[in-house]
Enzyme design. Structure first.
Site, short mmCIF file in Angstrom:
data_model
loop_
_atom_site.label_atom_id
_atom_site.label_comp_id
_atom_site.label_asym_id
_atom_site.label_seq_id
_atom_site.Cartn_x
_atom_site.Cartn_y
_atom_site.Cartn_z
CG HIS A 261 -1.87 1.07 1.40
ND1 HIS A 261 -1.68 1.75 1.79
CD2 HIS A 261 -2.71 0.85 0.75
CE1 HIS A 261 -2.73 3.43 1.47
NE2 HIS A 261 -3.91 2.33 1.44
CD GLN B 164 -7.09 -4.32 4.46
OE1 GLN B 164 -7.87 -4.52 4.54
NE2 GLN B 164 -6.72 -2.56 4.15
CB CYS C 229 -3.61 3.54 -1.78
SG CYS C 229 -5.04 4.64 -1.63
CG ASP D 194 0.50 -2.03 5.88
OD1 ASP D 194 -0.60 -2.22 6.87
OD2 ASP D 194 0.54 -1.21 5.63
CE LYS E 109 -7.55 0.37 6.74
NZ LYS E 109 -7.80 0.85 4.76
N1 PMP Z 1 -1.70 -0.18 4.79
C1 PMP Z 1 -3.10 -1.32 4.24
C2 PMP Z 1 -2.36 -2.67 3.68
C3 PMP Z 1 -4.61 -0.45 4.11
O1 PMP Z 1 -4.79 -1.54 3.56
C4 PMP Z 1 -4.34 0.97 4.84
C5 PMP Z 1 -6.08 1.47 4.33
N2 PMP Z 1 -6.52 0.86 3.41
C6 PMP Z 1 -3.34 2.05 4.74
C7 PMP Z 1 -1.88 1.41 5.00
C8 PMP Z 1 -3.76 2.96 5.52
O2 PMP Z 1 -4.03 3.20 6.43
P1 PMP Z 1 -4.65 3.75 7.38
O3 PMP Z 1 -5.42 5.03 6.46
O4 PMP Z 1 -5.53 3.61 8.18
O5 PMP Z 1 -3.45 4.96 7.97
#
Ligand code: PMP
Length: 404
Positions: free
Chosen positions: A121, A201, A362, A198, A224
Site C-alpha cells: 500500500h 489488512q 493505493c 503493515d 479496519k
Molecule cells: N496499509 C494497508 C495494507 C491498508 O489497506 C491501508 C488502508 N487502506 C493502510 C495501510 C492505511 O491505513 P490508514 O488509512 O488507516 O492509515
C-alpha cells in the site's frame, strides 16, 4: 456464529441505499461499527469527557483508566510482551511515518538500503521512498509474481548487509494475498535486520501473535477492525522504542523541561505528544472486546468460505479476470470484466445497494507491475453473507450487458 445476531449489532447494515438493502463489500477500506463501539464513544463524550493523564478530578481519572485499559486489551490481543510496547497513533499511515521518520533520523546513512515489496500500500511505500531520498539511501523493491504472490527468490537476492530495514505488508489490501512474513522476518533477523509489518489488512482477519512472529514493528488501524477512525497502533519491541528518538515534541512526551534542554517521558508516552485521541482509544478497546467474543480463527474460516464462494460465482460470469491467485488469501476479491471500466461497474452496483471499491487501491506500483490501472474490489467481513454474494452475482449478470 449466529450471523443474524452478529448483523443485528451493526445498525448500518439494516439500512437501504438507493432504495435497496445495503450490501457492504468495502470492508478493506473501513469496517462498520457495532453498537458497543458506537455507544461507548457516545457515553464518554456525553458523561465522562475530560482530558487524560493530568487530572486530579474524577472525570479525568475515569477517562484515563478507560484509555489505558484499551492499551492493555490491545497488548493482550496481539500478545505483546508489555502494554508499554503499544503506542497509540492516528492509524497505520501515522504509525509507519513515525517509524520511518525516527528510524531514518537515527539509523539511515548514505548508501544504506531499505527493502520493501512490490505489493505494498502507498502508506508502506512512499514514507520509505522519501526517507531513502532524504538520506541518500537506496530504496529497493522486491518483485511479485503475476499471481500477486511475492517472488521470494528476488527477496533473498535483494536483502544484504546494506539493508537497514525491511517493510512489508501482512495481507495485500488490493489482492488479499496473505504474505509469508515469517520467512521474511527469519531471513532478515539472520542478518540482524529489523522488520516492520503493515498489519492493516491482517489484524481483523487472522490471529496475530507478535511474539511468535518475533516482528520488530507491527502496525494497524482501529477503523479496519470495527473501531473508530483516527486511532491506530504501533507495536514495537521495547529495545526499538528505547533506541528511537521521539517523533513529535510537546506536552505529555516529556518528564522535565528547562530553558536549555528537555528530558523525555517513559514508554509509551515518549511517542504520544499532545492530547491523545483518548475517546478513540476507548472505542478501539470496545472493538477489541467485541471481536474477542469470537475466535479470530473462526472468523477467518467463515470469511474464507465467503471468499471462495464469491470467486466461484465471479468465475461463472463471462469475461471476468480475478487478480490475486493464491491459496493463502484473506477476504478480498479483485477483478476486472473484459471491456468494462471498473468505475462504471462500481457506479451501477451502487444503484443496486452494493458498495464496492474501484481504482488502484493505493497500490499503484502493484497495478503497474500487473499491467493494469485498477480493479473492482469486493472485500468481506464476518457480518457478510452468502445471500449477499448471490445478489452481487445476480446484479453483475444484469449490469454487464448494459455496459458492453
Ligand atoms: N496499509 C494497508 C495494507 C491498508 O489497506 C491501508 C488502508 N487502506 C493502510 C495501510 C492505511 O491505513 P490508514 O488509512 O488507516 O492509515
Amino acid at each position: 456464529m449466529d450471523l443474524k445476531e452478529i448483523r443485528s449489532q451493526f445498525p448500518i447494515l439494516s439500512q437501504t441505499v438507493n432504495g435497496k438493502p445495503l450490501v457492504y463489500f468495502d470492508n478493506a477500506a473501513t469496517t462498520q461499527k457495532p453498537n458497543t463501539v458506537i455507544d461507548i464513544v457516545n457515553e464518554y463524550h456525553s458523561r465522562w469527557n475530560a482530558n487524560v493523564h493530568r487530572g486530579v478530578h474524577q472525570l479525568s481519572n475515569v477517562c484515563t483508566d478507560a484509555a489505558e485499559a484499551a492499551r492493555e486489551k490491545i497488548a493482550r490481543f496481539i500478545n505483546a510482551a508489555a502494554s508499554d510496547e503499544i503506542i497509540f497513533t492516528q492509524g497505520t499511515t501515522d504509525s509507519i511515518n513515525l517509524v520511518a521518520e525516527t528510524f531514518g533520523r537515527a539509523f539511515i546513512k548514505p548508501g544504506d538500503e531499505i527493502l520493501v515489496s512490490q505489493t505494498e500500500h502507498h502508506s508502506n511505500f512512499v514514507p520509505w521512498q522519501q526517507i531513502a531520498l532524504r538520506y541518500n539511501a537506496r530504496f529497493v523493491v522486491f518483485d511479485c509474481h503475476d499471481s500477486g504472490e511475492w517472488d521470494m527468490n528476488d527477496f533473498y537476492a535483494k536483502i544484504n548487509a546494506k539493508t537497514k530495514l525491511v517493510a512489508v505488508g501482512h495481507v495485500s489490501n488490493a489482492l488479499g494475498t496473505v504474505n509469508p512474513i515469517k520467512d521474511v522476518i527469519d531471513k532478515a533477523h539472520s542478518l540482524g535486520i529489523p522488520v516492520l509489518v503493515d498489519g492493516a489488512q491482517a489484524i481483523q482477519h487472522i490471529p496475530v501473535d507478535v511474539q511468535a512472529l518475533d516482528v520488530d514493528f507491527y502496525v494497524f488501524s482501529g477503523h479496519k477492525i470495527y473501531g473508530p477512525t483516527g486511532i491506530g497502533v504501533l507495536y514495537a519491541k521495547t529495545q526499538w522504542l528505547e533506541a528511537l528518538p521521539p517523533y513529535r515534541y510537546g506536552g505529555e512526551m516529556i518528564s522535565k523541561v528547562t530553558n536549555t534542554y528537555s528530558e523525555f517521558n517513559n514508554l509509551p508516552y515518549k511517542f504520544e505528544a499532545g492530547t491523545p485521541n483518548y475517546i478513540g482509544q476507548i472505542g478501539f478497546g470496545a472493538a477489541i472486546d467485541f471481536i474477542s467474543q469470537f475466535e479470530v480463527q473462526q472468523i477467518a474460516t467463515y470469511e474464507h468460505k465467503l471468499l471462495r464462494y464469491a470467486e466461484q460465482k465471479l468465475s461463472d460470469l463471462e469475461g471476468v479476470v480475478i487478480y490475486g491467485k493464491s491459496d493463502e488469501k484473506a477476504a478480498v476479491v479483485s477483478f476486472l470484466i473484459d471491456g468494462i471500466h471498473p468505475y462504471d461497474l462500481g457506479v451501477l452496483l451502487d444503484k443496486t445497494g452494493i458498495a464496492v471499491r474501484t481504482g488502484n487501491h493505493c497500490a499503484q506500483p502493484l497495478m503497474t507491475r500487473l499491467g493494469i490501472f485498477g480493479t473492482v474490489r469486493a472485500s468481506f467481513a464476518f457480518y457478510n453473507t452468502f445471500e449477499e454474494i448471490d445478489y452481487f452475482a445476480e446484479m453483475l449478470r444484469k449490469i454487464i450487458p448494459m455496459l458492453k
